[in-house]
Scaffold this motif. Sequence first.
Motif, PDB file in Angstrom:
ATOM      1  N   PHE A  32      44.163  42.057  46.915  1.00 26.81           N
ATOM      2  CA  PHE A  32      43.046  42.849  47.413  1.00 26.81           C
ATOM      3  C   PHE A  32      43.011  42.857  48.945  1.00 26.81           C
ATOM      4  CE2 PHE A  32      40.980  42.390  43.141  1.00 26.81           C
ATOM      5  CZ  PHE A  32      40.785  43.741  42.915  1.00 26.81           C
ATOM      6  N   SER A  55      35.108  46.806  43.416  1.00 29.13           N
ATOM      7  CA  SER A  55      36.090  46.150  44.292  1.00 29.13           C
ATOM      8  C   SER A  55      35.912  46.607  45.740  1.00 29.13           C
ATOM      9  CB  SER A  55      37.511  46.472  43.810  1.00 29.13           C
ATOM     10  OG  SER A  55      37.722  46.023  42.497  1.00 29.13           O
ATOM     11  N   TYR A  65      34.938  37.078  44.487  1.00 28.69           N
ATOM     12  CA  TYR A  65      34.904  38.243  43.597  1.00 28.69           C
ATOM     13  C   TYR A  65      35.828  38.035  42.393  1.00 28.69           C
ATOM     14  CZ  TYR A  65      35.693  43.033  41.948  1.00 28.69           C
ATOM     15  OH  TYR A  65      35.812  44.155  41.159  1.00 28.69           O
ATOM     16  N   THR A  66      37.035  37.563  42.635  1.00 25.86           N
ATOM     17  CA  THR A  66      37.955  37.333  41.528  1.00 25.86           C
ATOM     18  C   THR A  66      37.547  36.120  40.703  1.00 25.86           C
ATOM     19  OG1 THR A  66      39.461  36.105  42.985  1.00 25.86           O
ATOM     20  CG2 THR A  66      39.904  38.437  42.675  1.00 25.86           C
TER      21      THR A  66
END
Length: 407
Positions: free
Chosen positions: A127, A330, A349-350
């Motif tokens: 990302f 995302s 986030y992940t």
Amino acid sequence: MKKFYRNYIRNFQGLSREIWLLSLVTFINRAGAMVIPFLSLYLVNEQGLSLPQVGWIMTCYGLGSLTGSWLGGKLTDIIGFYKVITLSLFLGGIGFILLQYINSLYGFCVAIFMLMLVTDAYRPAIFVAMDVYSKPGNKTRSIALLRLAINLGFSIGPLVGGIIIASISYTSLFWIDGITCIIASIALFILLKPKKVTTNVETPKVVKEGVPPYKNKYYLLFFLIMVLTSITFVQYFSVMPLYWEKQHFLSEDLIGWLMFLNGAMIVVLEMPLVTWLEKIKISKTMATFYGGVFIGASFLIVNLTDWSGILVFGMILLTLGEMIGSPFSSALALEMAPKGRKGSYMGLYTISWSISHVFGHNGGMNLTAAFSFDFTWYVMFGVMVIVSVLTIWLYRLLKKSPTFETY
């Protein structure tokens, strides 16, 4: 048809060469991802484990994923995304090959934990890489292209995997998955030189702005939304395949075709859909809301009838929710991350998805074992109702904030 094709190709214009290379490597990696979608079936049918035992193995899967995501985010900020991605792919490939030689409950718990620790360090790093190489205004479309690569590979993987299981054996999948991960790491090393990344993009010292993610109240609410959404979503990759087999008597190759529908829809429709949603200027938060609505509906609809054709409609609704919600959530996570802290923010986030693997699979397996598949699907629908309320709350909070009012 020609007009649709031209418009579809136009959606990809303006993306940088590096974005295409990262997406290609991701496709190579995901094309071999045949083990994970069939893992619960393998553990039940080949290893003879019970649903609660499989649930604990999947909890270890989630703990490894959580640890790997956290470690990947930290390492990305320290040594850079290039090294993290390359090592994760290479070591993960070796891990998949070795996994086939495990044959005990505790052995699987340890092996799955270590494997996911290594492989999910990849997620925050990729990302951040997409953010670094995206041109201004292309962030959401870059993420959409990455997701297209993931889902193109994922649509091919389960389809081929199901055919391989039906015609050869489960263990063949471990070799294919491991080898493709290793190929992906070699491809990245060849196509994206580390010197170029370090010299032109990554600077040795980055001034950190803002606050850490765990002190950002808006981001923590967003994190909770992502945790609950992902706990629900992962049911389609552990408990739902068992439901297809046990309740609707689908064979592994038919299950592969059903999963192929998910990936094929994303490959064909996600990029045009994302482009259209950007044109109508939908906020990233509201896109996340609508995505959650469709995911919730996918669980409700399968309980309405015993007709097996309803499974197709459930998969379509899930895929619509994924196509709308995932790219924008995302992008929202990236935009909420201040300079110098993107690795930590994307790591958290992940981690939201990693937490879902800790509690989602185990919770779904034990709910099903204690009650029924139908009861489990109603519970998941209820969770998504809560998610919808929380997302609307986040939207209103961000609208009041001068920093995030356009999100």
